[in-house]
Scaffold this motif. Sequence first.
Motif, PDB file in Angstrom:
ATOM      1  N   ASN A   1      32.532 -30.107  15.274  1.00  0.00           N
ATOM      2  CA  ASN A   1      34.092 -30.526  15.221  1.00  0.00           C
ATOM      3  C   ASN A   1      34.316 -32.090  14.828  1.00  0.00           C
ATOM      4  N   TRP A   2      35.319 -32.430  14.463  1.00  0.00           N
ATOM      5  CA  TRP A   2      35.542 -33.905  14.089  1.00  0.00           C
ATOM      6  C   TRP A   2      36.736 -34.171  14.581  1.00  0.00           C
ATOM      7  N   ASN A   3      36.786 -35.367  15.263  1.00  0.00           N
ATOM      8  CA  ASN A   3      37.974 -36.204  15.985  1.00  0.00           C
ATOM      9  C   ASN A   3      38.565 -35.363  17.035  1.00  0.00           C
ATOM     10  N   ASP A   4      38.282 -34.084  17.322  1.00  0.00           N
ATOM     11  CA  ASP A   4      38.865 -33.361  18.424  1.00  0.00           C
ATOM     12  C   ASP A   4      38.145 -31.885  18.577  1.00  0.00           C
ATOM     13  N   ASP A   5      38.377 -31.308  19.725  1.00  0.00           N
ATOM     14  CA  ASP A   5      37.637 -30.101  19.853  1.00  0.00           C
ATOM     15  C   ASP A   5      38.608 -28.848  19.411  1.00  0.00           C
ATOM     16  N   SER A   6      39.734 -28.677  18.820  1.00  0.00           N
ATOM     17  CA  SER A   6      40.483 -27.725  18.426  1.00  0.00           C
ATOM     18  C   SER A   6      40.166 -27.356  17.212  1.00  0.00           C
ATOM     19  N   PHE A   7      40.707 -26.109  16.953  1.00  0.00           N
ATOM     20  CA  PHE A   7      40.398 -25.103  15.886  1.00  0.00           C
ATOM     21  C   PHE A   7      38.907 -25.295  15.399  1.00  0.00           C
ATOM     22  N   GLN A   8      38.310 -24.319  15.536  1.00  0.00           N
ATOM     23  CA  GLN A   8      37.117 -24.196  15.259  1.00  0.00           C
ATOM     24  C   GLN A   8      36.465 -23.777  13.757  1.00  0.00           C
ATOM     25  N   SER A   9      35.162 -24.277  13.591  1.00  0.00           N
ATOM     26  CA  SER A   9      34.472 -23.974  12.371  1.00  0.00           C
ATOM     27  C   SER A   9      33.198 -23.052  12.715  1.00  0.00           C
ATOM     28  N   GLY A  10      32.605 -22.629  11.576  1.00  0.00           N
ATOM     29  CA  GLY A  10      31.304 -21.827  11.874  1.00  0.00           C
ATOM     30  C   GLY A  10      30.600 -21.772  10.615  1.00  0.00           C
ATOM     31  N   MET A  11      29.460 -21.527  10.554  1.00  0.00           N
ATOM     32  CA  MET A  11      28.456 -21.390   9.206  1.00  0.00           C
ATOM     33  C   MET A  11      27.567 -20.016   9.720  1.00  0.00           C
ATOM     34  N   ALA A  12      27.694 -19.275   8.784  1.00  0.00           N
ATOM     35  CA  ALA A  12      26.926 -17.866   8.739  1.00  0.00           C
ATOM     36  C   ALA A  12      25.609 -18.314   7.818  1.00  0.00           C
ATOM     37  N   PHE A  13      24.581 -17.891   7.999  1.00  0.00           N
ATOM     38  CA  PHE A  13      23.471 -18.047   7.208  1.00  0.00           C
ATOM     39  C   PHE A  13      22.520 -16.627   7.324  1.00  0.00           C
ATOM     40  N   ASP A  14      21.875 -16.456   6.150  1.00  0.00           N
ATOM     41  CA  ASP A  14      20.971 -15.549   6.180  1.00  0.00           C
ATOM     42  C   ASP A  14      19.667 -15.520   4.883  1.00  0.00           C
ATOM     43  N   GLY A  15      18.756 -14.645   5.117  1.00  0.00           N
ATOM     44  CA  GLY A  15      17.722 -14.919   4.020  1.00  0.00           C
ATOM     45  C   GLY A  15      16.885 -16.064   3.897  1.00  0.00           C
ATOM     46  N   ALA A  16      16.625 -16.753   5.145  1.00  0.00           N
ATOM     47  CA  ALA A  16      15.702 -17.915   4.994  1.00  0.00           C
ATOM     48  C   ALA A  16      14.312 -17.653   4.823  1.00  0.00           C
ATOM     49  N   THR A  17      14.008 -18.215   3.678  1.00  0.00           N
ATOM     50  CA  THR A  17      12.436 -17.751   3.092  1.00  0.00           C
ATOM     51  C   THR A  17      11.766 -18.897   2.490  1.00  0.00           C
ATOM     52  N   ILE A  18      10.451 -18.837   2.663  1.00  0.00           N
ATOM     53  CA  ILE A  18       9.549 -19.950   1.949  1.00  0.00           C
ATOM     54  C   ILE A  18       8.676 -19.409   1.193  1.00  0.00           C
ATOM     55  N   GLY A  19       8.533 -19.905   0.098  1.00  0.00           N
ATOM     56  CA  GLY A  19       7.725 -19.030  -1.037  1.00  0.00           C
ATOM     57  C   GLY A  19       7.840 -17.711  -0.955  1.00  0.00           C
ATOM     58  N   GLY A  20       9.206 -17.057  -0.891  1.00  0.00           N
ATOM     59  CA  GLY A  20       9.495 -15.772  -0.654  1.00  0.00           C
ATOM     60  C   GLY A  20       8.995 -15.071   0.547  1.00  0.00           C
ATOM     61  N   ASN A  21       8.600 -15.600   1.447  1.00  0.00           N
ATOM     62  CA  ASN A  21       8.452 -15.088   2.739  1.00  0.00           C
ATOM     63  C   ASN A  21       9.467 -15.282   3.738  1.00  0.00           C
ATOM     64  N   VAL A  22       9.834 -14.381   4.567  1.00  0.00           N
ATOM     65  CA  VAL A  22      10.977 -14.584   5.652  1.00  0.00           C
ATOM     66  C   VAL A  22      10.390 -15.755   6.821  1.00  0.00           C
ATOM     67  N   ILE A  23      11.150 -16.612   6.955  1.00  0.00           N
ATOM     68  CA  ILE A  23      10.565 -17.752   8.196  1.00  0.00           C
ATOM     69  C   ILE A  23      11.076 -17.080   9.643  1.00  0.00           C
ATOM     70  N   ALA A  24      10.062 -16.529   9.951  1.00  0.00           N
ATOM     71  CA  ALA A  24      10.104 -15.889  11.393  1.00  0.00           C
ATOM     72  C   ALA A  24       8.969 -15.995  12.324  1.00  0.00           C
ATOM     73  N   GLU A  25       9.115 -15.867  13.611  1.00  0.00           N
ATOM     74  CA  GLU A  25       7.774 -16.352  14.548  1.00  0.00           C
ATOM     75  C   GLU A  25       6.885 -15.150  14.019  1.00  0.00           C
ATOM     76  N   PRO A  26       5.671 -15.631  13.955  1.00  0.00           N
ATOM     77  CA  PRO A  26       4.470 -14.663  13.592  1.00  0.00           C
ATOM     78  C   PRO A  26       4.450 -13.618  14.625  1.00  0.00           C
ATOM     79  N   VAL A  27       4.317 -12.140  14.280  1.00  0.00           N
ATOM     80  CA  VAL A  27       4.048 -11.283  15.054  1.00  0.00           C
ATOM     81  C   VAL A  27       2.953 -10.571  14.951  1.00  0.00           C
ATOM     82  N   SER A  28       1.744 -10.731  15.699  1.00  0.00           N
ATOM     83  CA  SER A  28       0.580 -10.204  15.674  1.00  0.00           C
ATOM     84  C   SER A  28       0.315  -8.781  16.479  1.00  0.00           C
TER      85      SER A  28
END
Length: 259
Positions: free
Chosen positions: A210-237
């Motif tokens: 927020n900027w200058n106050d805490d009223s009227f909210q904003s947000g950001m959706a995101f998806d598909g975070a990859t590095i070199g074509g591989n999904v960025i996620a915690e390794p699952v062994s």
Amino acid sequence: MKFAKTLSVCGILLATLSLAAPASASLLSGWTGQGNYGSGGADGVVSTSPFGSDQYGYVSTDNGIDGLGLENVGGDGNATSGSAVLSPLFFAQAGDSLEFFFNYVTSDGAGFSDYGWARLLDSNMNQVALLFTARTTPGGDTVPGFDMPVPEATLVPGSTPINAGAPDWFALGTSSGSCYDEGCGYTGWIQASYEIAAAGSYFLQIGVVNWNDDSFQSGMAFDGATIGGNVIAEPVSAPASIALLCLGLLSLVCSRRRR
């Protein structure tokens, strides 16, 4: 009989692990955060992303916390409450492409325009690149927005006008469907890509404030975070370990049956 029972147990274990494994980058496997963040499906002005995940990640200023704004970014005024998420630490080679999709949504405008951002950080949490900032302008574009730095990532599309109006999205809380002055709306899904300059370990940080106050909210959706074509996620062994265990059990049972 023992052979059939072993097959059944292995099948149950593998099925359970497949349900528990992360389906996509948007499920925030291994990601950490501050403030209001999580995952959700298509809702209101935020559709399913081009990456195609059933769910996307999000950050919102609604019920955010203080102290998350970027230092010396934003111009006259002050950042107030916000939220941010941090990816798991990932390794990248020089020349690897970091890619993800984002959709900036805001119910605030005029002199109170909030902003969102994405940054590449090194393993010591030092900023390597301010990938982009999203904020409305009097002319309607949102990236980089007024009094904001030029993005270091390449964006597709390169022009990011706001789809004006009072945006309907669950992550905005009680501000969903409302608007304060010029600048409300959403960008739609935009792809960001950035070429890693040097091999090393990195974090991807995504936030909104927020900027200058805490009223009227904003947000950001995101998806598909990859590095070199591989999904960025915690390794699952665990699935691989269980699969090897099952193969060992089956071999043992088969050996005994032959005897």
